[in-house]
Design a protein around this motif. Structure first.
Motif, PDB file in Angstrom:
ATOM      1  N   VAL A   1      13.386  -4.197 -12.361  1.00  0.00           N
ATOM      2  CA  VAL A   1      13.153  -3.145 -11.246  1.00  0.00           C
ATOM      3  C   VAL A   1      13.399  -1.829 -11.803  1.00  0.00           C
ATOM      4  N   LEU A   2      14.569  -1.896 -12.312  1.00  0.00           N
ATOM      5  CA  LEU A   2      15.157  -0.563 -12.655  1.00  0.00           C
ATOM      6  C   LEU A   2      14.455   0.156 -13.661  1.00  0.00           C
ATOM      7  N   ASP A   3      14.170  -0.918 -14.657  1.00  0.00           N
ATOM      8  CA  ASP A   3      13.027  -0.168 -15.931  1.00  0.00           C
ATOM      9  C   ASP A   3      11.936   0.412 -15.029  1.00  0.00           C
ATOM     10  N   LEU A   4      11.299  -0.331 -14.276  1.00  0.00           N
ATOM     11  CA  LEU A   4      10.147   0.067 -13.850  1.00  0.00           C
ATOM     12  C   LEU A   4      10.217   1.470 -12.833  1.00  0.00           C
ATOM     13  N   VAL A   5      11.323   1.479 -12.370  1.00  0.00           N
ATOM     14  CA  VAL A   5      11.666   2.911 -11.565  1.00  0.00           C
ATOM     15  C   VAL A   5      11.577   4.053 -12.460  1.00  0.00           C
ATOM     16  N   LEU A   6      12.191   3.952 -13.730  1.00  0.00           N
ATOM     17  CA  LEU A   6      12.410   4.669 -14.832  1.00  0.00           C
ATOM     18  C   LEU A   6      10.985   5.140 -15.136  1.00  0.00           C
ATOM     19  N   ARG A   7      10.035   4.011 -15.502  1.00  0.00           N
ATOM     20  CA  ARG A   7       8.917   4.215 -16.161  1.00  0.00           C
ATOM     21  C   ARG A   7       7.974   4.956 -15.404  1.00  0.00           C
ATOM     22  N   THR A   8       8.202   4.847 -13.852  1.00  0.00           N
ATOM     23  CA  THR A   8       7.365   5.608 -12.970  1.00  0.00           C
ATOM     24  C   THR A   8       7.842   7.050 -12.928  1.00  0.00           C
ATOM     25  N   ALA A   9       9.139   7.115 -12.927  1.00  0.00           N
ATOM     26  CA  ALA A   9       9.384   8.603 -13.003  1.00  0.00           C
ATOM     27  C   ALA A   9       8.928   9.537 -14.090  1.00  0.00           C
ATOM     28  N   ILE A  10       8.622   8.946 -15.185  1.00  0.00           N
ATOM     29  CA  ILE A  10       8.353   9.797 -16.138  1.00  0.00           C
ATOM     30  C   ILE A  10       6.672   9.974 -16.324  1.00  0.00           C
ATOM     31  N   ARG A  11       6.141   9.389 -15.005  1.00  0.00           N
ATOM     32  CA  ARG A  11       4.863   9.648 -14.553  1.00  0.00           C
ATOM     33  C   ARG A  11       4.474  11.062 -13.871  1.00  0.00           C
ATOM     34  N   ALA A  12       5.653  11.622 -13.361  1.00  0.00           N
ATOM     35  CA  ALA A  12       5.893  12.549 -12.564  1.00  0.00           C
ATOM     36  C   ALA A  12       5.086  13.916 -13.194  1.00  0.00           C
ATOM     37  N   PRO A  13       4.142  14.818 -12.601  1.00  0.00           N
ATOM     38  CA  PRO A  13       3.796  16.050 -13.144  1.00  0.00           C
ATOM     39  C   PRO A  13       4.817  16.888 -13.656  1.00  0.00           C
ATOM     40  N   SER A  14       4.457  17.782 -14.701  1.00  0.00           N
ATOM     41  CA  SER A  14       5.259  19.090 -15.197  1.00  0.00           C
ATOM     42  C   SER A  14       4.564  19.895 -15.630  1.00  0.00           C
ATOM     43  N   ALA A  15       4.721  21.051 -15.355  1.00  0.00           N
ATOM     44  CA  ALA A  15       4.395  22.424 -15.881  1.00  0.00           C
ATOM     45  C   ALA A  15       4.124  22.232 -17.523  1.00  0.00           C
TER      46      ALA A  15
ATOM     47  N   THR B   1      11.692  17.675 -11.944  1.00  0.00           N
ATOM     48  CA  THR B   1      12.768  16.713 -11.704  1.00  0.00           C
ATOM     49  C   THR B   1      12.758  16.434 -10.475  1.00  0.00           C
ATOM     50  N   GLY B   2      12.604  17.054  -9.252  1.00  0.00           N
ATOM     51  CA  GLY B   2      12.667  16.484  -7.942  1.00  0.00           C
ATOM     52  C   GLY B   2      11.658  15.659  -7.742  1.00  0.00           C
ATOM     53  N   MET B   3      10.466  16.031  -8.406  1.00  0.00           N
ATOM     54  CA  MET B   3       8.985  15.111  -8.386  1.00  0.00           C
ATOM     55  C   MET B   3       9.525  13.639  -8.975  1.00  0.00           C
ATOM     56  N   ALA B   4      10.301  13.840 -10.139  1.00  0.00           N
ATOM     57  CA  ALA B   4      10.299  12.492 -10.694  1.00  0.00           C
ATOM     58  C   ALA B   4      11.415  11.831  -9.844  1.00  0.00           C
ATOM     59  N   ALA B   5      12.302  12.483  -9.235  1.00  0.00           N
ATOM     60  CA  ALA B   5      12.994  11.749  -8.368  1.00  0.00           C
ATOM     61  C   ALA B   5      12.386  11.053  -7.277  1.00  0.00           C
ATOM     62  N   LEU B   6      11.600  11.608  -6.819  1.00  0.00           N
ATOM     63  CA  LEU B   6      10.942  11.181  -5.688  1.00  0.00           C
ATOM     64  C   LEU B   6       9.952   9.981  -6.132  1.00  0.00           C
ATOM     65  N   LEU B   7       9.630   9.757  -6.964  1.00  0.00           N
ATOM     66  CA  LEU B   7       8.910   8.682  -7.559  1.00  0.00           C
ATOM     67  C   LEU B   7       9.735   7.355  -7.787  1.00  0.00           C
ATOM     68  N   MET B   8      11.022   7.802  -8.100  1.00  0.00           N
ATOM     69  CA  MET B   8      11.900   6.751  -8.158  1.00  0.00           C
ATOM     70  C   MET B   8      12.281   6.281  -6.978  1.00  0.00           C
ATOM     71  N   LEU B   9      12.275   7.214  -5.928  1.00  0.00           N
ATOM     72  CA  LEU B   9      12.424   6.539  -4.415  1.00  0.00           C
ATOM     73  C   LEU B   9      11.547   5.669  -4.083  1.00  0.00           C
ATOM     74  N   LEU B  10      10.136   6.242  -4.408  1.00  0.00           N
ATOM     75  CA  LEU B  10       9.105   5.404  -3.594  1.00  0.00           C
ATOM     76  C   LEU B  10       9.030   4.176  -4.311  1.00  0.00           C
ATOM     77  N   THR B  11       9.064   3.927  -5.761  1.00  0.00           N
ATOM     78  CA  THR B  11       9.101   2.865  -6.384  1.00  0.00           C
ATOM     79  C   THR B  11      10.182   1.941  -5.950  1.00  0.00           C
TER      80      THR B  11
ATOM     81  N   GLU C   1       0.775  -1.325  -0.087  1.00  0.00           N
ATOM     82  CA  GLU C   1      -0.035  -0.051  -0.018  1.00  0.00           C
ATOM     83  C   GLU C   1       0.871   1.258   0.111  1.00  0.00           C
ATOM     84  N   PHE C   2       0.303   2.349  -0.602  1.00  0.00           N
ATOM     85  CA  PHE C   2       1.056   3.548  -0.616  1.00  0.00           C
ATOM     86  C   PHE C   2       1.424   4.191   0.614  1.00  0.00           C
ATOM     87  N   GLN C   3       0.491   4.122   1.630  1.00  0.00           N
ATOM     88  CA  GLN C   3       0.821   4.576   2.680  1.00  0.00           C
ATOM     89  C   GLN C   3       1.985   3.817   3.531  1.00  0.00           C
TER      90      GLN C   3
END
Length: 207
Positions: free
Chosen positions: A26-40, A122-132, A2-4
């Motif tokens: 796993v590394l591929d999943l980390v990167l594919r998740t990162a590009i789902r981060a929000p961006s202006a 870019t920082g948000m994308a990094a956080l998604l990498m860490l969470l993944t 769970e996310f929590q």
């Protein structure tokens, strides 16, 4: 997981098992998740330099450390990470995106951006990498590169000079390590950092 639970388990890992590589999937999943981060403006002005080979990481550490200085325990532990992901932002992509017809800032004036969203996103994308990574059983750490070494990193990896180094994500399986002494500061409570309706009015949950 769970996310929590992922968020609860998130902690900075500073020492890794060098004999346990990060699985490619796993590394591929980390990167594919990162590009789902929000961006202006959906600008997506980021690049991720993945250093998963020993010789690549050796070049990175050679570009970011003083060869005449013995690494301390923090750096020694960090050097054991089997994966480093250098997170790069591209300001020009955002300036050009917001000069497009649907945005209309044709002058591309950087002064229109009181906050550098290219770095924020870019920082948000990094956080998604860490969470993944945590979700997949890894440990992770986000760390900065001292400014005096930025140019060396750009040159070492042929990174275009219009990119900026926001930070680096280290990933790997955690090894035994001491807890950071900074944790003694304690975590600030929600009521200390969240304000309801007016700054200075502490947040309190309502029934």
């Amino acid at each position: 997981m769970e996310f929590q639970e992922v968020v609860r388990r998130r902690r900075m890992v500073r020492r890794y098992d060098p004999d346990r590589p990060v699985p490619p999937e796993v590394l591929d999943l980390v990167l594919r998740t990162a590009i789902r981060a929000p961006s202006a403006g959906f600008s997506q002005g980021w690049d991720f330099l993945v250093l998963a080979e020993p010789q690549e990481r050796q070049v990175f550490w050679g570009a970011t450390t003083d060869p005449d200085t013995e690494p301390d325990s923090w750096l020694t532990g960090l050097m054991s990470a089997p994966v480093l992901i250098v997170c790069l932002s591209d300001k020009g992509t955002y300036l050009r995106r917001y000069a497009e017809p649907d945005k209309g800032w044709t002058d591309q004036d950087e002064a229109r951006w009181p906050v550098p969203y290219w770095d924020v996103d870019t920082g948000m994308a990094a956080l998604l990498m860490l969470l993944t990574g945590v979700d997949e059983g890894l440990g992770g750490l986000f760390f900065g590169v001292p400014p005096e070494y930025h140019e060396d990193v750009l040159e070492a990896f042929a990174i275009p000079h219009d990119r900026s180094i926001v930070g680096v994500v280290a990933l790997g399986y955690a090894a035994a390590d001491r807890r950071s002494p900074s944790l003694r500061r304690g975590r600030r409570e929600v009521s200390e950092v969240a304000h309801r309706g007016r700054f200075g009015t502490p947040w309190q949950p309502r029934d």
